[in-house]
Write a protein that holds these residues in place. Structure first.
Motif, PDB file in Angstrom:
ATOM      1  N   PHE A  27       0.839  -1.211   0.000  1.00  0.00           N
ATOM      2  CA  PHE A  27       0.000   0.000   0.000  1.00  0.00           C
ATOM      3  C   PHE A  27       0.868   1.252   0.000  1.00  0.00           C
ATOM      4  O   PHE A  27       0.540   2.251  -0.648  1.00  0.00           O
ATOM      5  CB  PHE A  27      -0.923   0.028   1.217  1.00  0.00           C
ATOM      6  CG  PHE A  27      -1.996  -1.027   1.243  1.00  0.00           C
ATOM      7  CD1 PHE A  27      -2.307  -1.769   0.118  1.00  0.00           C
ATOM      8  CD2 PHE A  27      -2.704  -1.271   2.417  1.00  0.00           C
ATOM      9  CE1 PHE A  27      -3.303  -2.740   0.151  1.00  0.00           C
ATOM     10  CE2 PHE A  27      -3.706  -2.242   2.458  1.00  0.00           C
ATOM     11  CZ  PHE A  27      -4.001  -2.981   1.334  1.00  0.00           C
ATOM     12  N   GLY A  31       0.292   2.143  -3.547  1.00  0.00           N
ATOM     13  CA  GLY A  31      -1.029   2.667  -3.258  1.00  0.00           C
ATOM     14  C   GLY A  31      -2.055   1.566  -3.014  1.00  0.00           C
ATOM     15  O   GLY A  31      -1.926   0.442  -3.517  1.00  0.00           O
ATOM     16  N   TYR A  32      -3.060   1.914  -2.242  1.00  0.00           N
ATOM     17  CA  TYR A  32      -4.117   0.962  -1.887  1.00  0.00           C
ATOM     18  C   TYR A  32      -4.881   0.495  -3.120  1.00  0.00           C
ATOM     19  O   TYR A  32      -5.090  -0.694  -3.322  1.00  0.00           O
ATOM     20  CB  TYR A  32      -5.064   1.630  -0.887  1.00  0.00           C
ATOM     21  CG  TYR A  32      -6.288   0.822  -0.545  1.00  0.00           C
ATOM     22  CD1 TYR A  32      -6.211  -0.249   0.338  1.00  0.00           C
ATOM     23  CD2 TYR A  32      -7.534   1.150  -1.090  1.00  0.00           C
ATOM     24  CE1 TYR A  32      -7.345  -0.989   0.663  1.00  0.00           C
ATOM     25  CE2 TYR A  32      -8.661   0.424  -0.769  1.00  0.00           C
ATOM     26  CZ  TYR A  32      -8.565  -0.643   0.106  1.00  0.00           C
ATOM     27  OH  TYR A  32      -9.687  -1.370   0.427  1.00  0.00           O
ATOM     28  N   ARG A  33      -5.287   1.431  -3.966  1.00  0.00           N
ATOM     29  CA  ARG A  33      -6.103   1.077  -5.123  1.00  0.00           C
ATOM     30  C   ARG A  33      -5.342   0.213  -6.129  1.00  0.00           C
ATOM     31  O   ARG A  33      -5.936  -0.632  -6.818  1.00  0.00           O
ATOM     32  CB  ARG A  33      -6.625   2.336  -5.815  1.00  0.00           C
ATOM     33  CG  ARG A  33      -7.723   3.050  -5.041  1.00  0.00           C
ATOM     34  CD  ARG A  33      -8.354   4.159  -5.879  1.00  0.00           C
ATOM     35  NE  ARG A  33      -9.430   4.806  -5.165  1.00  0.00           N
ATOM     36  CZ  ARG A  33     -10.679   4.357  -5.114  1.00  0.00           C
ATOM     37  NH1 ARG A  33     -10.991   3.231  -5.728  1.00  0.00           N
ATOM     38  NH2 ARG A  33     -11.601   5.013  -4.447  1.00  0.00           N
ATOM     39  N   SER A  34      -4.051   0.415  -6.225  1.00  0.00           N
ATOM     40  CA  SER A  34      -3.251  -0.328  -7.208  1.00  0.00           C
ATOM     41  C   SER A  34      -2.784  -1.680  -6.692  1.00  0.00           C
ATOM     42  O   SER A  34      -2.133  -2.432  -7.426  1.00  0.00           O
ATOM     43  CB  SER A  34      -2.035   0.509  -7.625  1.00  0.00           C
ATOM     44  OG  SER A  34      -2.443   1.693  -8.269  1.00  0.00           O
ATOM     45  N   THR A  35      -3.089  -1.987  -5.442  1.00  0.00           N
ATOM     46  CA  THR A  35      -2.691  -3.266  -4.851  1.00  0.00           C
ATOM     47  C   THR A  35      -3.898  -4.196  -4.799  1.00  0.00           C
ATOM     48  O   THR A  35      -4.934  -3.836  -4.236  1.00  0.00           O
ATOM     49  CB  THR A  35      -2.148  -3.075  -3.427  1.00  0.00           C
ATOM     50  OG1 THR A  35      -1.032  -2.179  -3.460  1.00  0.00           O
ATOM     51  CG2 THR A  35      -1.692  -4.406  -2.833  1.00  0.00           C
ATOM     52  N   SER A  36      -3.770  -5.355  -5.384  1.00  0.00           N
ATOM     53  CA  SER A  36      -4.862  -6.331  -5.346  1.00  0.00           C
ATOM     54  C   SER A  36      -4.592  -7.389  -4.280  1.00  0.00           C
ATOM     55  O   SER A  36      -3.465  -7.536  -3.794  1.00  0.00           O
ATOM     56  CB  SER A  36      -5.003  -7.012  -6.708  1.00  0.00           C
ATOM     57  OG  SER A  36      -3.873  -7.850  -6.952  1.00  0.00           O
ATOM     58  N   LYS A  58      -9.881  -6.481   1.671  1.00  0.00           N
ATOM     59  CA  LYS A  58      -8.772  -5.542   1.530  1.00  0.00           C
ATOM     60  C   LYS A  58      -9.042  -4.286   2.351  1.00  0.00           C
ATOM     61  O   LYS A  58      -8.112  -3.702   2.948  1.00  0.00           O
ATOM     62  CB  LYS A  58      -8.559  -5.187   0.055  1.00  0.00           C
ATOM     63  CG  LYS A  58      -7.266  -4.412  -0.193  1.00  0.00           C
ATOM     64  CD  LYS A  58      -6.969  -4.218  -1.676  1.00  0.00           C
ATOM     65  CE  LYS A  58      -7.770  -3.088  -2.263  1.00  0.00           C
ATOM     66  NZ  LYS A  58      -7.225  -2.612  -3.571  1.00  0.00           N
ATOM     67  N   GLU A  59     -10.290  -3.853   2.369  1.00  0.00           N
ATOM     68  CA  GLU A  59     -10.625  -2.668   3.171  1.00  0.00           C
ATOM     69  C   GLU A  59     -10.312  -2.894   4.643  1.00  0.00           C
ATOM     70  O   GLU A  59      -9.785  -2.009   5.325  1.00  0.00           O
ATOM     71  CB  GLU A  59     -12.106  -2.319   3.017  1.00  0.00           C
ATOM     72  CG  GLU A  59     -12.516  -1.106   3.839  1.00  0.00           C
ATOM     73  CD  GLU A  59     -14.025  -0.937   3.930  1.00  0.00           C
ATOM     74  OE1 GLU A  59     -14.531  -0.726   5.046  1.00  0.00           O
ATOM     75  OE2 GLU A  59     -14.691  -1.017   2.873  1.00  0.00           O
ATOM     76  N   GLU A 115      -3.270   6.993   2.698  1.00  0.00           N
ATOM     77  CA  GLU A 115      -4.305   6.142   2.127  1.00  0.00           C
ATOM     78  C   GLU A 115      -5.614   6.109   2.912  1.00  0.00           C
ATOM     79  O   GLU A 115      -6.561   5.450   2.493  1.00  0.00           O
ATOM     80  CB  GLU A 115      -3.772   4.699   1.994  1.00  0.00           C
ATOM     81  CG  GLU A 115      -2.535   4.570   1.110  1.00  0.00           C
ATOM     82  CD  GLU A 115      -2.806   4.938  -0.341  1.00  0.00           C
ATOM     83  OE1 GLU A 115      -3.909   4.666  -0.839  1.00  0.00           O
ATOM     84  OE2 GLU A 115      -1.895   5.530  -0.973  1.00  0.00           O
ATOM     85  N   GLN A 118      -9.086   6.374   1.342  1.00  0.00           N
ATOM     86  CA  GLN A 118      -9.641   5.277   0.565  1.00  0.00           C
ATOM     87  C   GLN A 118     -10.682   4.490   1.356  1.00  0.00           C
ATOM     88  O   GLN A 118     -11.372   3.642   0.785  1.00  0.00           O
ATOM     89  CB  GLN A 118      -8.520   4.323   0.114  1.00  0.00           C
ATOM     90  CG  GLN A 118      -7.398   4.975  -0.664  1.00  0.00           C
ATOM     91  CD  GLN A 118      -7.866   5.640  -1.945  1.00  0.00           C
ATOM     92  OE1 GLN A 118      -8.820   5.190  -2.574  1.00  0.00           O
ATOM     93  NE2 GLN A 118      -7.202   6.728  -2.325  1.00  0.00           N
TER      94      GLN A 118
END
Length: 202
Positions: A27, A31-36, A58-59, A115, A118
């Motif tokens: 993260f 970044g959070y959004r780019s990490t699956s 993930k959240e 982050e 998010q």
């Protein structure tokens, strides 16, 4: 106090702690959004589905990271809040405690600082409330210094508190453990710079 329905399990020992630490690293790096979840699983040499035996989403990983660091900040500021030392010494205690948490948890701290937006609105509100509580500790110490005459009467308490915290919050971007400056060196430098600007001249 955070409502029970907003809470998530913070990192504990063993595999769960490994998951949180890898998630925090990813993260903070991309970044959070780019990490699956697949990215996190791959970094742990796990199957993505296996993650769900340890965490729910993930959240909740992000929330657990944020809560963990926020809890440490609260604990680190207690000595300064309970101390009867002069305001300048209490300010030093508070900044030393705060920077110690940041420098011991660089990736977790970076996630908290960058982050947290998010998270869904109700959790963002909880983070904002905790951030404001930390700022109130610093503002309280500074106001005590103004009231006692230790700090200049025209000290802008809010701005000075924000300045102190902003400097510490930037540490994940440049501080390196084992480098030339220790966390105590950094905290003492911050305090010295602040005090030169706010201590009353006699």
């Amino acid at each position: 106090m955070i409502d029970a329905d907003l809470q998530a399990a913070a990192p504990v020992g063993g595999r769960k702690e490994q998951i949180y630490r890898v998630a925090a690293r990813l993260f903070s790096e991309v970044g959070y959004r780019s990490t699956s979840m697949r990215d996190i699983a791959a970094a742990l040499n796990m199957k993505a589905g296996s993650l769900y035996s340890h965490i729910t989403s993930k959240e909740d990983l992000l929330w657990g990271i944020v809560q963990s660091v926020a809890d440490e900040f609260d604990e680190a500021l207690l000595p300064a809040q309970r101390s009867e030392l002069p305001p300048a010494d209490r300010l030093r205690l508070a900044l030393e405690g705060y920077t110690d948490v940041v420098t011991r948890n660089l990736e977790f701290s970076a996630v908290l600082f960058s982050e947290w937006r998010q998270l869904p609105p109700e959790r963002q509100e909880a983070v904002t409330a905790r951030r404001d509580a930390v700022e109130r500790v610093f503002r309280g110490i500074l106001q005590d210094g103004v009231d006692s005459g230790d700090f200049a009467p025209d000290t802008n308490v809010k701005l000075t508190a924000v300045l102190a915290l902003s400097g510490a919050n930037w540490l994940p971007n440049w501080f390196r453990p084992g480098g030339r400056l220790s966390q105590t060196d950094v905290a003492d430098s911050f305090v010295g710079l602040l005090l030169r600007g706010i201590e009353r001249d006699y």
